[in-house]
Scaffold this motif. Structure first.
Motif, PDB file in Angstrom:
ATOM      1  N   SER A  85       0.727   4.291   2.891  1.00  0.00           N
ATOM      2  CA  SER A  85       0.276   3.755   4.196  1.00  0.00           C
ATOM      3  C   SER A  85       1.305   4.012   5.293  1.00  0.00           C
ATOM      4  N   GLY A  86       2.187   4.979   5.075  1.00  0.00           N
ATOM      5  CA  GLY A  86       3.123   5.381   6.124  1.00  0.00           C
ATOM      6  C   GLY A  86       4.386   4.554   6.143  1.00  0.00           C
ATOM      7  N   GLY A  87       5.023   4.529   7.302  1.00  0.00           N
ATOM      8  CA  GLY A  87       6.288   3.811   7.441  1.00  0.00           C
ATOM      9  C   GLY A  87       6.090   2.313   7.273  1.00  0.00           C
ATOM     10  N   ASP A  88       7.052   1.664   6.603  1.00  0.00           N
ATOM     11  CA  ASP A  88       6.978   0.213   6.365  1.00  0.00           C
ATOM     12  C   ASP A  88       7.233  -0.502   7.694  1.00  0.00           C
ATOM     13  N   GLN A  89       6.166  -1.052   8.250  1.00  0.00           N
ATOM     14  CA  GLN A  89       6.255  -1.646   9.590  1.00  0.00           C
ATOM     15  C   GLN A  89       7.169  -2.866   9.625  1.00  0.00           C
TER      16      GLN A  89
ATOM     17  N   ARG B 201       0.837  -1.214   0.000  1.00  0.00           N
ATOM     18  CA  ARG B 201       0.000   0.000   0.000  1.00  0.00           C
ATOM     19  C   ARG B 201       0.871   1.263   0.000  1.00  0.00           C
TER      20      ARG B 201
ATOM     21  N   GLY C  95       2.004   7.892   8.477  1.00  0.00           N
ATOM     22  CA  GLY C  95       2.965   8.824   7.876  1.00  0.00           C
ATOM     23  C   GLY C  95       2.574   9.199   6.459  1.00  0.00           C
TER      24      GLY C  95
ATOM     25  N   SER D 115       3.258   4.391  17.655  1.00  0.00           N
ATOM     26  CA  SER D 115       4.095   5.493  17.176  1.00  0.00           C
ATOM     27  C   SER D 115       3.289   6.790  17.205  1.00  0.00           C
ATOM     28  N   PHE D 116       3.931   7.880  16.935  1.00  0.00           N
ATOM     29  CA  PHE D 116       3.209   9.150  16.751  1.00  0.00           C
ATOM     30  C   PHE D 116       4.105  10.132  16.032  1.00  0.00           C
TER      31      PHE D 116
ATOM     32  N   TYR E 256      13.241   3.475  11.151  1.00  0.00           N
ATOM     33  CA  TYR E 256      13.082   2.485  10.087  1.00  0.00           C
ATOM     34  C   TYR E 256      14.468   2.119   9.566  1.00  0.00           C
TER      35      TYR E 256
ATOM     36  N   THR F  91      -2.736   6.351  12.574  1.00  0.00           N
ATOM     37  CA  THR F  91      -2.799   5.055  13.267  1.00  0.00           C
ATOM     38  C   THR F  91      -1.844   4.994  14.456  1.00  0.00           C
TER      39      THR F  91
END
Ligand code: S0N
Length: 270
Positions: free
Chosen positions: A70-74, A31, A118, A146-147, A82, A140
Motif C-alpha cells: 500500500s505504498g509508503g507508511d503514512q 497492508r 508507491g 504526494s506524487f 519517511y 493515491t
C-alpha cells in the motif's frame, strides 16, 4: 515448491527454491506499506539476488491476500520523506525502483489485493505482473498529498499510454484485475489461490531460457527510458561479454606479458 529462508529480516522474507528467489513484504497489519527499514531490507535482498548466480528470476510479493503493497507508511511520513529509527527522512524506495530495473535478472510481481501508491509503482517497475482476481491497482498521491513523478508517471505512460496514465494519477481511482489486464498493466489474472503457483510457472519458463539473452533484453527495454544510465547498464553487459572473448584476453595478456597486443587474427565482421 519448497522455499528455504535465504536470509532473516524483520519487515520482509527472503526465500529461495530451484533458481527462484521470492521476496515478500511482510507487514500485513498495514497492508504491506513500507517504512525506510522495509525498503533498506528490500535493497539488501535484491543485492543478494544480484550476487547469487544460482538465482535467475525473482518473485516480489506481499504477505497475505489483502495487499501486495500500500505504498509508503503514512504513519512515519515526516517533512522531506519517511522517517526511520535514525530520525532521517528519506525516499529510499526510489533507489529500490532503480535497483529492480537495473537487476540483470527478471523480476515478477505477484499481486494479490491492493497495489496502491508507491506499492503500485513497485509492481510497475517489475518486468512482469501476475495478478490475483482480487487485485486492485491505483495511485493515491494527489489525494494524500504526494506524487511520484519519476518512474511512477513515466513508466506508467509507457506501459499503458499517456491518457490512461493521466487518468490514474489525476482521478486516483482503483482498477480491478481485469481492468488492469485490459489496460496492459498486468500479464495474467488468476484465482487468488493460484497466484504464487502461476508466478512460479512463469519464473520456471524464464529460467529455461538463455540468461545472457534475458539480461540483454531486459536492459534493452530500459535503455531509452533510462538515458545514459540505461546505456551504462547495457554497455556494462557488453563489456562483461567482451571480457569473455579471446580478443579481449589478448589485450590483457599482452599488457601483463609486457608486449604489443596482436589483434590481427580477430575478424572485423560486417
Ligand atoms: C490500501 C487500502 C486501499 C486498503 O484499504 P482497506 O482494505 O479498507 O484497509 P484499511 O482499513 O484502510 O487499512 C488496514 C490498516 O492498514 C493501515 N494502512 C494501510 N495503508 C497504509 C499506509 N500506506 N501507511 C500506513 N498504514 C496503512 C490502515 O491505517 C489500517 O490500520 P488500522 O487497522 O490500524 O486502522 C487503504 O488502506 C489505503 O488507501 N491506504 C493508503 C494508501 C496510500 O495512500 N499510500 C501512500 C501513497 N504514497 C506513497 O506510497 C508514497 C511513496 C513514496 O515513498 C514516494 C516515492 C517517490 C516520490 C514521492 C513519494 C511520496 O512520498 O509520495
Amino acid at each position: 515448491m519448497h522455499w528455504e529462508t535465504a536470509h532473516e529480516y524483520e519487515d520482509i522474507r527472503y526465500e529461495k527454491a530451484s533458481g527462484i528467489a521470492k521476496i515478500t513484504i511482510n507487514r500485513p497489519e498495514v497492508r504491506n506499506a513500507f517504512r525506510p527499514k522495509t525498503v533498506s531490507e528490500l535493497i539488501d535482498a535484491f543485492n543478494r539476488v544480484r550476487d547469487d548466480s544460482e538465482v535467475g528470476v525473482v518473485i516480489l510479493t506481499g504477505e497475505g491476500d489483502l495487499a501486495f503493497c500500500s505504498g509508503g507508511d503514512q504513519r512515519v511520513r515526516g517533512h522531506g520523506g519517511y522517517v526511520g529509527d535514525d530520525e532521517i527522512p528519506r525516499l529510499n524506495v526510489l533507489d529500490l525502483q532503480r535497483q529492480i530495473r537495473m537487476l540483470p535478472k527478471a523480476v515478477i510481481a505477484a499481486v494479490a489485493g491492493y497495489a496502491i501508491g508507491g506499492g503500485h509503482v513497485l509492481h510497475l517497475v517489475c518486468d512482469l505482473t501476475i495478478a490475483a482476481e482480487n487485485a486492485r491497482f491505483g495511485q493515491t498521491g494527489p489525494r494524500v498529498g504526494s506524487f511520484d513523478a519519476g518512474y511512477g508517471t513515466g513508466i506508467l505512460a509507457r506501459t499503458i499510454g499517456m491518457k490512461r496514465a493521466k487518468e490514474i494519477w489525476f482521478l486516483c481511482r482503483q482498477y480491478d484485475a481485469h481492468e488492469a489486464y485490459d489496460m496492459g498493466l498486468v500479464n495474467k489474472v488468476v484465482p487468488v489461490d493460484r497466484l504464487q503457483e502461476e508466478a512460479v510457472l512463469w519464473a520456471q519458463e524464464i529460467l529455461e531460457k538463455s540468461p545472457m539473452a534475458i539480461r540483454f533484453l531486459k536492459a534493452s527495454f530500459n535503455v531509452d527510458t533510462d538515458g545514459l544510465a540505461g546505456l551504462q547498464q547495457m554497455a556494462g553487459d557488453a563489456t562483461m561479454m567482451f571480457y569473455m572473448t579471446e580478443e579481449a584476453r589478448e589485450g590483457k595478456n599482452a599488457f601483463l606479458e609486457k608486449r604489443q597486443p596482436d589483434f590481427s587474427k580477430f575478424p572485423r565482421l560486417p
